[in-house]
Design a protein around this motif. Structure first.
Motif, PDB file in Angstrom:
ATOM      1  N   PRO A   1       0.838  -1.205   0.000  1.00  0.00           N
ATOM      2  CA  PRO A   1       0.000   0.000   0.000  1.00  0.00           C
ATOM      3  C   PRO A   1       0.870   1.250   0.000  1.00  0.00           C
ATOM      4  CG  PRO A   1      -0.812  -1.588   1.594  1.00  0.00           C
ATOM      5  CD  PRO A   1       0.503  -2.118   1.108  1.00  0.00           C
ATOM      6  N   TYR A   2       0.442   2.247  -0.771  1.00  0.00           N
ATOM      7  CA  TYR A   2       1.314   3.404  -0.959  1.00  0.00           C
ATOM      8  C   TYR A   2       1.655   4.091   0.360  1.00  0.00           C
ATOM      9  CZ  TYR A   2       3.380   7.532  -3.047  1.00  0.00           C
ATOM     10  OH  TYR A   2       4.262   8.530  -3.395  1.00  0.00           O
ATOM     11  N   ASP A   3       0.682   4.161   1.261  1.00  0.00           N
ATOM     12  CA  ASP A   3       0.956   4.847   2.524  1.00  0.00           C
ATOM     13  C   ASP A   3       1.870   4.039   3.445  1.00  0.00           C
ATOM     14  OD1 ASP A   3      -0.800   2.873   3.265  1.00  0.00           O
ATOM     15  OD2 ASP A   3      -2.367   4.223   3.986  1.00  0.00           O
ATOM     16  N   ALA A   4       2.194   2.799   3.046  1.00  0.00           N
ATOM     17  CA  ALA A   4       3.133   1.990   3.828  1.00  0.00           C
ATOM     18  C   ALA A   4       4.545   2.038   3.254  1.00  0.00           C
ATOM     19  CB  ALA A   4       2.660   0.539   3.893  1.00  0.00           C
ATOM     20  N   ILE A   5       4.713   2.719   2.120  1.00  0.00           N
ATOM     21  CA  ILE A   5       6.036   2.829   1.502  1.00  0.00           C
ATOM     22  C   ILE A   5       6.778   4.013   2.113  1.00  0.00           C
ATOM     23  CG2 ILE A   5       7.293   3.155  -0.657  1.00  0.00           C
ATOM     24  CD1 ILE A   5       4.875   2.077  -2.135  1.00  0.00           C
ATOM     25  N   SER A   6       8.041   3.813   2.380  1.00  0.00           N
ATOM     26  CA  SER A   6       8.885   4.888   2.887  1.00  0.00           C
ATOM     27  C   SER A   6      10.247   4.784   2.223  1.00  0.00           C
ATOM     28  CB  SER A   6       9.040   4.785   4.411  1.00  0.00           C
ATOM     29  OG  SER A   6       9.760   3.609   4.747  1.00  0.00           O
ATOM     30  N   VAL A   7      11.033   5.819   2.391  1.00  0.00           N
ATOM     31  CA  VAL A   7      12.404   5.763   1.879  1.00  0.00           C
ATOM     32  C   VAL A   7      13.135   4.588   2.519  1.00  0.00           C
ATOM     33  CG1 VAL A   7      14.618   6.983   1.787  1.00  0.00           C
ATOM     34  CG2 VAL A   7      12.486   8.236   1.389  1.00  0.00           C
ATOM     35  N   GLU A   8      12.819   4.310   3.779  1.00  0.00           N
ATOM     36  CA  GLU A   8      13.466   3.204   4.485  1.00  0.00           C
ATOM     37  C   GLU A   8      13.094   1.851   3.875  1.00  0.00           C
ATOM     38  OE1 GLU A   8      11.990   5.748   5.878  1.00  0.00           O
ATOM     39  OE2 GLU A   8      13.546   6.694   7.107  1.00  0.00           O
ATOM     40  N   THR A   9      11.807   1.644   3.530  1.00  0.00           N
ATOM     41  CA  THR A   9      11.417   0.348   2.959  1.00  0.00           C
ATOM     42  C   THR A   9      12.026   0.156   1.574  1.00  0.00           C
ATOM     43  OG1 THR A   9       9.346   1.190   1.979  1.00  0.00           O
ATOM     44  CG2 THR A   9       9.245   0.371   4.249  1.00  0.00           C
ATOM     45  N   ILE A  10      12.134   1.232   0.817  1.00  0.00           N
ATOM     46  CA  ILE A  10      12.764   1.131  -0.505  1.00  0.00           C
ATOM     47  C   ILE A  10      14.244   0.802  -0.351  1.00  0.00           C
ATOM     48  CG2 ILE A  10      13.372   2.394  -2.601  1.00  0.00           C
ATOM     49  CD1 ILE A  10      10.788   4.023  -2.207  1.00  0.00           C
ATOM     50  N   ALA A  11      14.912   1.481   0.581  1.00  0.00           N
ATOM     51  CA  ALA A  11      16.337   1.223   0.809  1.00  0.00           C
ATOM     52  C   ALA A  11      16.559  -0.213   1.269  1.00  0.00           C
ATOM     53  CB  ALA A  11      16.877   2.207   1.849  1.00  0.00           C
ATOM     54  N   ARG A  12      15.687  -0.689   2.148  1.00  0.00           N
ATOM     55  CA  ARG A  12      15.818  -2.060   2.644  1.00  0.00           C
ATOM     56  C   ARG A  12      15.680  -3.059   1.500  1.00  0.00           C
ATOM     57  NH1 ARG A  12      11.555  -2.274   5.872  1.00  0.00           N
ATOM     58  NH2 ARG A  12      12.631  -0.889   7.326  1.00  0.00           N
ATOM     59  N   ARG A  13      14.698  -2.839   0.626  1.00  0.00           N
ATOM     60  CA  ARG A  13      14.508  -3.766  -0.492  1.00  0.00           C
ATOM     61  C   ARG A  13      15.684  -3.688  -1.466  1.00  0.00           C
ATOM     62  NH1 ARG A  13      10.246  -6.646  -2.494  1.00  0.00           N
ATOM     63  NH2 ARG A  13       8.768  -5.651  -1.055  1.00  0.00           N
ATOM     64  N   ALA A  14      16.249  -2.504  -1.631  1.00  0.00           N
ATOM     65  CA  ALA A  14      17.378  -2.337  -2.549  1.00  0.00           C
ATOM     66  C   ALA A  14      18.689  -2.823  -1.948  1.00  0.00           C
ATOM     67  CB  ALA A  14      17.506  -0.873  -2.951  1.00  0.00           C
ATOM     68  N   GLY A  15      18.694  -3.055  -0.632  1.00  0.00           N
ATOM     69  CA  GLY A  15      19.906  -3.523   0.026  1.00  0.00           C
ATOM     70  C   GLY A  15      20.940  -2.436   0.235  1.00  0.00           C
ATOM     71  N   VAL A  16      20.473  -1.196   0.412  1.00  0.00           N
ATOM     72  CA  VAL A  16      21.390  -0.085   0.650  1.00  0.00           C
ATOM     73  C   VAL A  16      20.951   0.650   1.914  1.00  0.00           C
ATOM     74  CG1 VAL A  16      21.870   0.197  -1.810  1.00  0.00           C
ATOM     75  CG2 VAL A  16      20.051   1.546  -0.743  1.00  0.00           C
ATOM     76  N   HIS A  17      21.847   1.468   2.442  1.00  0.00           N
ATOM     77  CA  HIS A  17      21.500   2.261   3.619  1.00  0.00           C
ATOM     78  C   HIS A  17      20.578   3.399   3.197  1.00  0.00           C
ATOM     79  CE1 HIS A  17      21.939   4.844   7.173  1.00  0.00           C
ATOM     80  NE2 HIS A  17      22.294   3.728   7.807  1.00  0.00           N
ATOM     81  N   ARG A  18      19.657   3.755   4.066  1.00  0.00           N
ATOM     82  CA  ARG A  18      18.700   4.801   3.713  1.00  0.00           C
ATOM     83  C   ARG A  18      19.383   6.128   3.411  1.00  0.00           C
ATOM     84  NH1 ARG A  18      15.785   5.724   9.600  1.00  0.00           N
ATOM     85  NH2 ARG A  18      17.620   6.514  10.707  1.00  0.00           N
TER      86      ARG A  18
END
Length: 201
Positions: A13-30
Motif C-alpha cells: 500500500p502506498y501509505d506503507a512505503i517509505s524511503v526506508e522500505t525502498i532502501a531495505r529492499r534495494a539492500g542499501v543504507h537509507r
C-alpha cells in the motif's frame, strides 16, 4: 534502487512505503537514498520516469502506423510483465482522488502525454493526420483497449491487440474524431461535427 521502488509500489500500500522500505529492499543504507531524494514521491517519480523511458520509449519509425504499432506493442509487453502490470494497476486504479499518489500519477501521465505528443506532431507534418488532432485523446484511444485486456479481462495483451489498437486509432483519427475542441465547445457542437464526419474510405 529504481527497481526496488517499483516493486514497493506494486506490492505494498502506498501509505506503507517509505524511503526506508525502498532502501531495505534495494539492500542499501537509507542515507544513500536521502542523498538524492528526501521523499518517497521523489524516489518513485524517478523510478517511474526511468522505467517509462526503458520500457515504452517514444518511437520514431517514419510513419504514423509504424509509430503507433511500436508504442502499442511496448505497452502490451509492459502489461504482460507482472511488475509492469502491478505498477500500472496502482497508477491507474489506486491513484484516484486527492492525495500524494494521485498527484504523483497526474504528474507522471502529463509528462508521458507531452513526451508522446511528438508522434502526432510528426504525423500532422507528414499530412497523415488532421491539423487539429488532439494528441491526448489519440493516445488514450490507443492505450485503452490494451489496458482493458490487462486490467479488466485479465489477459496478457499481445502483438495482435497492439496492431488492432493502432489501426483502429488511426482510422478514427484520420476521420477527424480526435479533433481538438476549445473549453467552450458544447456537446451539441461536438455532436454536429461527429455527424458531419465522412465515412472512412
Amino acid at each position: 534502487m529504481h527497481e526496488a521502488a517499483l516493486v514497493e509500489l506494486a506490492t505494498r500500500p502506498y501509505d506503507a512505503i517509505s524511503v526506508e522500505t525502498i532502501a531495505r529492499r534495494a539492500g542499501v543504507h537509507r542515507a544513500t537514498l536521502y542523498r538524492r531524494w528526501s521523499t518517497v514521491e521523489g524516489v518513485v517519480a524517478a523510478a517511474l520516469g526511468e522505467a517509462a523511458q526503458d520500457r515504452i520509449p517514444v518511437p520514431d519509425e517514419g510513419s504514423l502506423e509504424a509509430d503507433l504499432v511500436a508504442l502499442a506493442g511496448a505497452l502490451a509487453r509492459t502489461l504482460s510483465d507482472p511488475l509492469g502490470l502491478g505498477v500500472m494497476r496502482v497508477m491507474v486504479l489506486g491513484g484516484r482522488g486527492p492525495g500524494p499518489l494521485y498527484a504523483l500519477g497526474q504528474q507522471f501521465w502529463r509528462g508521458r502525454v507531452e513526451g508522446m505528443s511528438v508522434i502526432v506532431r510528426r504525423a500532422v507534418d507528414r499530412s497523415e493526420l488532421p491539423v487539429r488532432t488532439d494528441a491526448r485523446v489519440l493516445l488514450g484511444a490507443l492505450a485503452a483497449p490494451i489496458c482493458y485486456q490487462a486490467l479488466v479481462v485479465g489477459r496478457d495483451p499481445d502483438a495482435g491487440d497492439a496492431l488492432l489498437a493502432a489501426r483502429a486509432t488511426i482510422v478514427a483519427a484520420q476521420a477527424g474524431l480526435f479533433a481538438e475542441h476549445g473549453p467552450a465547445a458544447s456537446s451539441e457542437q461536438r455532436e454536429r461535427e461527429l455527424q458531419n464526419t465522412p465515412e472512412p474510405g
